[in-house]
Motif scaffolding. Structure first.
Motif, PDB file in Angstrom:
ATOM      1  N   HIS A 169      37.321  44.158  34.511  1.00  0.00           N
ATOM      2  CA  HIS A 169      37.457  44.754  35.844  1.00  0.00           C
ATOM      3  C   HIS A 169      37.171  43.717  36.924  1.00  0.00           C
ATOM      4  N   TYR A 170      36.095  42.927  36.733  1.00  0.00           N
ATOM      5  CA  TYR A 170      35.807  41.873  37.710  1.00  0.00           C
ATOM      6  C   TYR A 170      36.939  40.851  37.763  1.00  0.00           C
ATOM      7  N   ALA A 171      37.492  40.509  36.598  1.00  0.00           N
ATOM      8  CA  ALA A 171      38.599  39.550  36.564  1.00  0.00           C
ATOM      9  C   ALA A 171      39.826  40.105  37.285  1.00  0.00           C
ATOM     10  N   TYR A 172      40.057  41.409  37.159  1.00  0.00           N
ATOM     11  CA  TYR A 172      41.148  42.067  37.882  1.00  0.00           C
ATOM     12  C   TYR A 172      40.966  41.894  39.388  1.00  0.00           C
ATOM     13  N   LEU A 173      39.745  42.123  39.867  1.00  0.00           N
ATOM     14  CA  LEU A 173      39.470  41.973  41.296  1.00  0.00           C
ATOM     15  C   LEU A 173      39.631  40.520  41.729  1.00  0.00           C
ATOM     16  N   ALA A 174      39.190  39.591  40.888  1.00  0.00           N
ATOM     17  CA  ALA A 174      39.339  38.174  41.216  1.00  0.00           C
ATOM     18  C   ALA A 174      40.809  37.777  41.280  1.00  0.00           C
ATOM     19  N   THR A 175      41.635  38.377  40.427  1.00  0.00           N
ATOM     20  CA  THR A 175      43.073  38.106  40.463  1.00  0.00           C
ATOM     21  C   THR A 175      43.694  38.597  41.759  1.00  0.00           C
ATOM     22  N   LEU A 176      43.264  39.765  42.238  1.00  0.00           N
ATOM     23  CA  LEU A 176      43.752  40.266  43.520  1.00  0.00           C
ATOM     24  C   LEU A 176      43.402  39.298  44.652  1.00  0.00           C
ATOM     25  N   THR A 177      42.172  38.802  44.621  1.00  0.00           N
ATOM     26  CA  THR A 177      41.744  37.858  45.650  1.00  0.00           C
ATOM     27  C   THR A 177      42.559  36.578  45.575  1.00  0.00           C
ATOM     28  N   SER A 178      42.788  36.083  44.374  1.00  0.00           N
ATOM     29  CA  SER A 178      43.573  34.861  44.186  1.00  0.00           C
ATOM     30  C   SER A 178      45.001  35.050  44.686  1.00  0.00           C
ATOM     31  N   TRP A 179      45.595  36.208  44.391  1.00  0.00           N
ATOM     32  CA  TRP A 179      46.959  36.493  44.862  1.00  0.00           C
ATOM     33  C   TRP A 179      47.015  36.453  46.385  1.00  0.00           C
ATOM     34  N   ALA A 180      46.009  37.044  47.035  1.00  0.00           N
ATOM     35  CA  ALA A 180      46.001  37.066  48.496  1.00  0.00           C
ATOM     36  C   ALA A 180      45.885  35.651  49.068  1.00  0.00           C
ATOM     37  N   THR A 181      45.060  34.815  48.466  1.00  0.00           N
ATOM     38  CA  THR A 181      44.918  33.444  48.966  1.00  0.00           C
ATOM     39  C   THR A 181      46.206  32.653  48.755  1.00  0.00           C
ATOM     40  N   ASP A 182      46.928  32.964  47.669  1.00  0.00           N
ATOM     41  CA  ASP A 182      48.221  32.313  47.448  1.00  0.00           C
ATOM     42  C   ASP A 182      49.212  32.650  48.565  1.00  0.00           C
ATOM     43  N   HIS A 183      48.973  33.766  49.248  1.00  0.00           N
ATOM     44  CA  HIS A 183      49.850  34.193  50.338  1.00  0.00           C
ATOM     45  C   HIS A 183      49.244  33.913  51.709  1.00  0.00           C
ATOM     46  N   GLY A 184      48.337  32.956  51.748  1.00  0.00           N
ATOM     47  CA  GLY A 184      47.858  32.451  53.029  1.00  0.00           C
ATOM     48  C   GLY A 184      46.616  33.096  53.585  1.00  0.00           C
ATOM     49  N   ILE A 185      45.987  34.022  52.858  1.00  0.00           N
ATOM     50  CA  ILE A 185      44.760  34.656  53.339  1.00  0.00           C
ATOM     51  C   ILE A 185      43.573  33.754  52.994  1.00  0.00           C
ATOM     52  N   ALA A 186      42.673  33.578  53.937  1.00  0.00           N
ATOM     53  CA  ALA A 186      41.466  32.795  53.664  1.00  0.00           C
ATOM     54  C   ALA A 186      40.691  33.439  52.521  1.00  0.00           C
ATOM     55  N   SER A 187      40.155  32.608  51.634  1.00  0.00           N
ATOM     56  CA  SER A 187      39.518  33.138  50.425  1.00  0.00           C
ATOM     57  C   SER A 187      38.333  34.039  50.746  1.00  0.00           C
ATOM     58  N   ASP A 188      37.549  33.693  51.784  1.00  0.00           N
ATOM     59  CA  ASP A 188      36.396  34.541  52.112  1.00  0.00           C
ATOM     60  C   ASP A 188      36.840  35.886  52.666  1.00  0.00           C
ATOM     61  N   ALA A 189      37.932  35.898  53.431  1.00  0.00           N
ATOM     62  CA  ALA A 189      38.439  37.168  53.961  1.00  0.00           C
ATOM     63  C   ALA A 189      39.007  38.031  52.845  1.00  0.00           C
ATOM     64  N   ALA A 190      39.742  37.405  51.907  1.00  0.00           N
ATOM     65  CA  ALA A 190      40.293  38.160  50.777  1.00  0.00           C
ATOM     66  C   ALA A 190      39.179  38.734  49.923  1.00  0.00           C
ATOM     67  N   ASP A 191      38.157  37.931  49.648  1.00  0.00           N
ATOM     68  CA  ASP A 191      37.026  38.373  48.841  1.00  0.00           C
ATOM     69  C   ASP A 191      36.309  39.544  49.512  1.00  0.00           C
ATOM     70  N   ARG A 192      36.086  39.422  50.810  1.00  0.00           N
ATOM     71  CA  ARG A 192      35.386  40.481  51.541  1.00  0.00           C
ATOM     72  C   ARG A 192      36.171  41.788  51.502  1.00  0.00           C
ATOM     73  N   TYR A 193      37.490  41.682  51.701  1.00  0.00           N
ATOM     74  CA  TYR A 193      38.303  42.900  51.748  1.00  0.00           C
ATOM     75  C   TYR A 193      38.384  43.577  50.379  1.00  0.00           C
ATOM     76  N   VAL A 194      38.598  42.784  49.315  1.00  0.00           N
ATOM     77  CA  VAL A 194      38.703  43.365  47.973  1.00  0.00           C
ATOM     78  C   VAL A 194      37.390  44.039  47.583  1.00  0.00           C
ATOM     79  N   ARG A 195      36.284  43.410  47.907  1.00  0.00           N
ATOM     80  CA  ARG A 195      34.986  44.037  47.623  1.00  0.00           C
ATOM     81  C   ARG A 195      34.849  45.366  48.361  1.00  0.00           C
ATOM     82  N   SER A 196      35.225  45.383  49.639  1.00  0.00           N
ATOM     83  CA  SER A 196      35.127  46.608  50.425  1.00  0.00           C
ATOM     84  C   SER A 196      36.033  47.693  49.867  1.00  0.00           C
ATOM     85  N   LEU A 197      37.253  47.304  49.486  1.00  0.00           N
ATOM     86  CA  LEU A 197      38.227  48.254  48.966  1.00  0.00           C
ATOM     87  C   LEU A 197      37.699  48.965  47.729  1.00  0.00           C
ATOM     88  N   PHE A 198      37.142  48.190  46.793  1.00  0.00           N
ATOM     89  CA  PHE A 198      36.724  48.790  45.530  1.00  0.00           C
ATOM     90  C   PHE A 198      35.301  49.318  45.575  1.00  0.00           C
TER      91      PHE A 198
END
Length: 254
Positions: A169-198
């Motif tokens: 499950h944690y790896a799934y969330l990390a993959t979502l964050t990685s996908w977002a950074t691949d599309h230009g989102i700052a890693s800290d912003a992607a991490d913060r949002y995915v954590r909030s979402l789940f």
């Protein structure tokens, strides 16, 4: 229960101690093995009534209830040769070590109870599966978030296999964050949002009036974004692969 010993002071052993010492009220004395010396010493410094013993035999001798939390592959070396009175209560946290096998290693007639506490016991929020039911052990884990006694080791192993999905499950969330950074989102912003979402998804799990499949439906709009991802990624083949992986783990645990 006046005293608890822990042989193998890793993440779960530490969480148990922290859970016992949180929330105030009377707490049993805790005796820790020197295994995991840095963690054990830190707990002894933080909490009154928590002591590090010279060796595992001292842990056994001083404790009414002894929790064994060493790794499966290390248990023979850690436990062989210890002397156990039959009036002790043994709690085994070792996945894949059957009760009969452990009893042969310990050479005792003491009750042996298997349990699956999770790190959330430190906040007293973990439902702990136990096998078989034992009043002292179930009472201990009720204090740490809840006990779920099951009647036999076949049932226990199914629950043990379920715990093997946690880091996926944690790896799934990390993959979502990685996908977002691949599309230009700052890693800290992607991490913060995915954590909030789940984190919000986690809160919805507290509503036990709705089964899990209903929660999924209630968070989905027909032909909407959530339905699209669920039906295209988590398709029948993906579902079958997950169940196959669980079957393989269950076979190993048995």
């Amino acid at each position: 229960m006046q005293s608890i010993g822990i042989i193998g002071v890793g993440e779960i052993g530490q969480a148990v101690v922290e859970g016992l010492r949180s929330g105030g009220g009377a707490a049993p004395e805790v005796f820790l093995s020197p295994r995991g010396a840095r963690t054990a010493a830190g707990l002894s410094e933080r909490f009154e009534g928590v002591r590090v013993c010279a060796d595992n035999q001292e842990v056994v001798d001083r404790s009414e209830v002894v929790i064994i939390a060493v790794r499966r592959q290390d248990h023979h070396g850690a436990l062989a040769g210890l002397r156990w009175d039959d009036d002790k209560i043994v709690i085994s946290l070792m996945a894949g070590v059957a009760t009969d096998d452990l009893r042969r290693t310990l050479g005792t007639g003491a009750p042996i109870i298997r349990a699956i506490p999770l790190p959330a016991v430190r906040e007293r929020r973990s439902t702990t599966v136990t096998c078989p039911s034992h009043p002292v052990v179930d009472s201990l884990f009720e204090r740490l978030g809840g006990a779920l006694p099951v009647p036999d080791e076949d049932t226990f192993n199914v629950f043990s296999a379920l715990t093997g999905t946690l880091t996926a499950h944690y790896a799934y969330l990390a993959t979502l964050t990685s996908w977002a950074t691949d599309h230009g989102i700052a890693s800290d912003a992607a991490d913060r949002y995915v954590r909030s979402l789940f984190r919000n998804v986690g809160r919805s799990l507290s509503d036990e009036t709705r089964p899990l499949h209903q929660l999924a439906a209630d968070h989905e709009t027909p032909r909407g974004n959530n339905e699209r991802i669920r039906t295209t990624w988590f398709d029948p083949a993906n579902t079958a692969a997950l169940k196959e992986a669980l079957d393989g783990l269950l076979a190993q645990l048995r």
